[in-house]
Design a protein around this motif. Structure first.
Motif, PDB file in Angstrom:
ATOM      1  N   ARG A  38      44.518  37.597  41.304  1.00 41.25           N
ATOM      2  CA  ARG A  38      45.068  38.290  40.244  1.00 41.25           C
ATOM      3  C   ARG A  38      44.607  39.396  40.424  1.00 41.25           C
ATOM      4  NH1 ARG A  38      48.239  33.336  36.866  1.00 41.25           N
ATOM      5  NH2 ARG A  38      49.327  32.441  38.602  1.00 41.25           N
ATOM      6  N   PRO A  39      45.125  40.768  39.931  1.00 42.20           N
ATOM      7  CA  PRO A  39      44.283  41.693  38.682  1.00 42.20           C
ATOM      8  C   PRO A  39      43.339  41.378  37.963  1.00 42.20           C
ATOM      9  CG  PRO A  39      46.004  42.438  39.442  1.00 42.20           C
ATOM     10  CD  PRO A  39      46.502  40.943  39.713  1.00 42.20           C
ATOM     11  N   GLY A  40      42.363  41.455  37.259  1.00 36.76           N
ATOM     12  CA  GLY A  40      41.274  41.152  35.982  1.00 36.76           C
ATOM     13  C   GLY A  40      40.401  40.362  36.496  1.00 36.76           C
ATOM     14  N   ASP A  41      41.044  39.072  37.202  1.00 33.78           N
ATOM     15  CA  ASP A  41      40.412  38.117  37.744  1.00 33.78           C
ATOM     16  C   ASP A  41      38.944  37.945  38.017  1.00 33.78           C
ATOM     17  OD1 ASP A  41      42.065  36.270  37.308  1.00 33.78           O
ATOM     18  OD2 ASP A  41      43.079  36.082  39.319  1.00 33.78           O
ATOM     19  N   LEU A  42      38.426  38.924  39.134  1.00 30.16           N
ATOM     20  CA  LEU A  42      36.789  38.822  39.381  1.00 30.16           C
ATOM     21  C   LEU A  42      36.020  40.025  38.084  1.00 30.16           C
ATOM     22  CD1 LEU A  42      36.989  40.707  43.235  1.00 30.16           C
ATOM     23  CD2 LEU A  42      37.288  37.515  42.218  1.00 30.16           C
ATOM     24  N   GLY A  43      36.547  41.176  37.762  1.00 34.41           N
ATOM     25  CA  GLY A  43      36.485  41.086  36.474  1.00 34.41           C
ATOM     26  C   GLY A  43      35.904  40.214  35.144  1.00 34.41           C
ATOM     27  N   TRP A  44      36.862  39.521  34.657  1.00 32.38           N
ATOM     28  CA  TRP A  44      36.856  38.819  34.483  1.00 32.38           C
ATOM     29  C   TRP A  44      35.787  37.854  34.327  1.00 32.38           C
ATOM     30  CZ3 TRP A  44      36.589  32.879  34.218  1.00 32.38           C
ATOM     31  CH2 TRP A  44      37.116  32.921  33.521  1.00 32.38           C
ATOM     32  N   VAL A  45      35.065  36.896  35.520  1.00 30.63           N
ATOM     33  CA  VAL A  45      33.977  36.329  35.963  1.00 30.63           C
ATOM     34  C   VAL A  45      33.008  36.794  35.768  1.00 30.63           C
ATOM     35  CG1 VAL A  45      33.596  35.092  37.958  1.00 30.63           C
ATOM     36  CG2 VAL A  45      35.729  35.224  37.821  1.00 30.63           C
ATOM     37  N   VAL A  46      32.617  37.838  35.763  1.00 33.94           N
ATOM     38  CA  VAL A  46      30.995  38.503  35.695  1.00 33.94           C
ATOM     39  C   VAL A  46      31.355  38.657  34.362  1.00 33.94           C
ATOM     40  CG1 VAL A  46      30.237  40.976  35.756  1.00 33.94           C
ATOM     41  CG2 VAL A  46      31.478  40.258  37.644  1.00 33.94           C
ATOM     42  N   MET A  47      32.211  39.444  33.183  1.00 31.90           N
ATOM     43  CA  MET A  47      31.987  39.239  31.737  1.00 31.90           C
ATOM     44  C   MET A  47      32.124  38.096  31.568  1.00 31.90           C
ATOM     45  SD  MET A  47      35.364  40.843  29.240  1.00 31.90           S
ATOM     46  CE  MET A  47      36.212  38.974  29.373  1.00 31.90           C
ATOM     47  N   ALA A  48      32.599  37.467  31.445  1.00 29.00           N
ATOM     48  CA  ALA A  48      32.650  35.963  31.330  1.00 29.00           C
ATOM     49  C   ALA A  48      30.960  35.518  31.030  1.00 29.00           C
ATOM     50  CB  ALA A  48      34.000  34.564  31.024  1.00 29.00           C
ATOM     51  N   HIS A  49      30.496  35.495  32.239  1.00 32.21           N
ATOM     52  CA  HIS A  49      29.212  35.102  32.563  1.00 32.21           C
ATOM     53  C   HIS A  49      28.040  35.662  31.893  1.00 32.21           C
ATOM     54  CE1 HIS A  49      30.912  32.506  36.096  1.00 32.21           C
ATOM     55  NE2 HIS A  49      28.915  32.354  36.250  1.00 32.21           N
ATOM     56  N   GLY A  50      28.149  37.114  32.292  1.00 30.86           N
ATOM     57  CA  GLY A  50      27.492  38.430  30.631  1.00 30.86           C
ATOM     58  C   GLY A  50      27.577  37.832  29.103  1.00 30.86           C
ATOM     59  N   GLU A  51      28.686  37.152  28.557  1.00 27.28           N
ATOM     60  CA  GLU A  51      28.807  37.405  27.950  1.00 27.28           C
ATOM     61  C   GLU A  51      28.147  35.904  27.005  1.00 27.28           C
ATOM     62  OE1 GLU A  51      32.445  40.107  26.205  1.00 27.28           O
ATOM     63  OE2 GLU A  51      33.226  38.364  26.549  1.00 27.28           O
ATOM     64  N   LEU A  52      28.503  34.914  27.942  1.00 21.18           N
ATOM     65  CA  LEU A  52      28.417  33.270  27.869  1.00 21.18           C
ATOM     66  C   LEU A  52      26.800  33.412  27.933  1.00 21.18           C
ATOM     67  CD1 LEU A  52      29.661  30.554  26.276  1.00 21.18           C
ATOM     68  CD2 LEU A  52      30.165  29.878  28.911  1.00 21.18           C
ATOM     69  N   TYR A  53      26.138  33.751  28.560  1.00 24.09           N
ATOM     70  CA  TYR A  53      24.756  33.155  29.179  1.00 24.09           C
ATOM     71  C   TYR A  53      23.962  34.043  28.489  1.00 24.09           C
ATOM     72  CZ  TYR A  53      25.746  29.949  33.260  1.00 24.09           C
ATOM     73  OH  TYR A  53      25.573  28.961  33.666  1.00 24.09           O
ATOM     74  N   ASP A  54      24.327  35.001  27.748  1.00 19.89           N
ATOM     75  CA  ASP A  54      23.943  35.878  26.348  1.00 19.89           C
ATOM     76  C   ASP A  54      24.095  34.663  25.231  1.00 19.89           C
ATOM     77  OD1 ASP A  54      22.414  37.737  25.169  1.00 19.89           O
ATOM     78  OD2 ASP A  54      24.658  38.210  23.580  1.00 19.89           O
ATOM     79  N   ARG A  55      24.939  34.149  25.307  1.00 21.04           N
ATOM     80  CA  ARG A  55      25.189  33.144  24.068  1.00 21.04           C
ATOM     81  C   ARG A  55      24.378  32.542  23.747  1.00 21.04           C
ATOM     82  NH1 ARG A  55      31.075  35.012  23.706  1.00 21.04           N
ATOM     83  NH2 ARG A  55      31.498  34.118  24.666  1.00 21.04           N
TER      84      ARG A  55
END
Length: 175
Positions: free
Chosen positions: A17-34
């Motif tokens: 679905r639109p947004g899925d691939l961008g979410w994967v990148v964003m979620a990894h970046g934010e979560l692994y930073d936190r």
């Protein structure tokens, strides 16, 4: 007085679905930073993995999944072709903190391994770091074995990189 307990609706679906691939990148970046203080080198790695998948994946041999809880993205995993024939790689497994404890990681890995068997792969490998204990427990549950580890400096930290592997024909014979 009885309190109504909300049963969370969990769905694992293709990452199409639109947004899925961008979410994967964003979620990894934010979560692994936190959680680990990892820098944007990690987010860039995930972005390359996702971009390669988006640009050239073969639907018969590679797939990605999104786990949702109550209609919101909460986890992901990809299964992609490895460097050798009949070898696949598990990539970008993630479960958001708010959805942990619901078995999403197990469901995502199980879905990817089922797909790998159906696609004709004989072996599945993955790379992780030794500090990702929850993910390692999931991999061990499915029979992955540690085949290599070495210290590395990645994502702004000194880590121990690990390669894990699962021979699918061995597990099929057991189960």
């Amino acid at each position: 007085m009885s309190k109504s307990v909300h049963q969370r609706q969990v769905v694992v679906r293709r990452a199409d679905r639109p947004g899925d691939l961008g979410w994967v990148v964003m979620a990894h970046g934010e979560l692994y930073d936190r959680q680990f203080g990892w820098n944007t080198d990690f987010e860039a790695l995930v972005a390359r993995i996702v971009a390669d998948y988006a640009a050239r994946h073969s639907p018969a041999a590679e797939a990605g999944w999104i786990a949702e809880t109550d209609g919101e993205r909460a986890g992901c995993v990809f299964l992609v072709a490895g460097d050798r024939p009949q070898v696949a790689r598990v990539r970008v497994l993630l479960v958001a903190p708010a959805a942990r404890g619901l078995g999403l990681g197990t469901r995502l890995v199980e879905r990817s391994l089922t797909f790998a068997r159906e696609a004709g792969y004989r072996r599945v490998t993955l790379w992780t770091t030794d500090d990702l204990v929850s993910a390692r427990r999931i991999y061990e549950h499915f029979g992955f074995a540690l085949v290599d580890e070495e210290p590395c400096h990645s994502f702004g930290h000194d880590l121990v990189g690990q390669t894990w592997a699962l021979d699918l024909h061995d597990r099929a014979a057991e189960g």
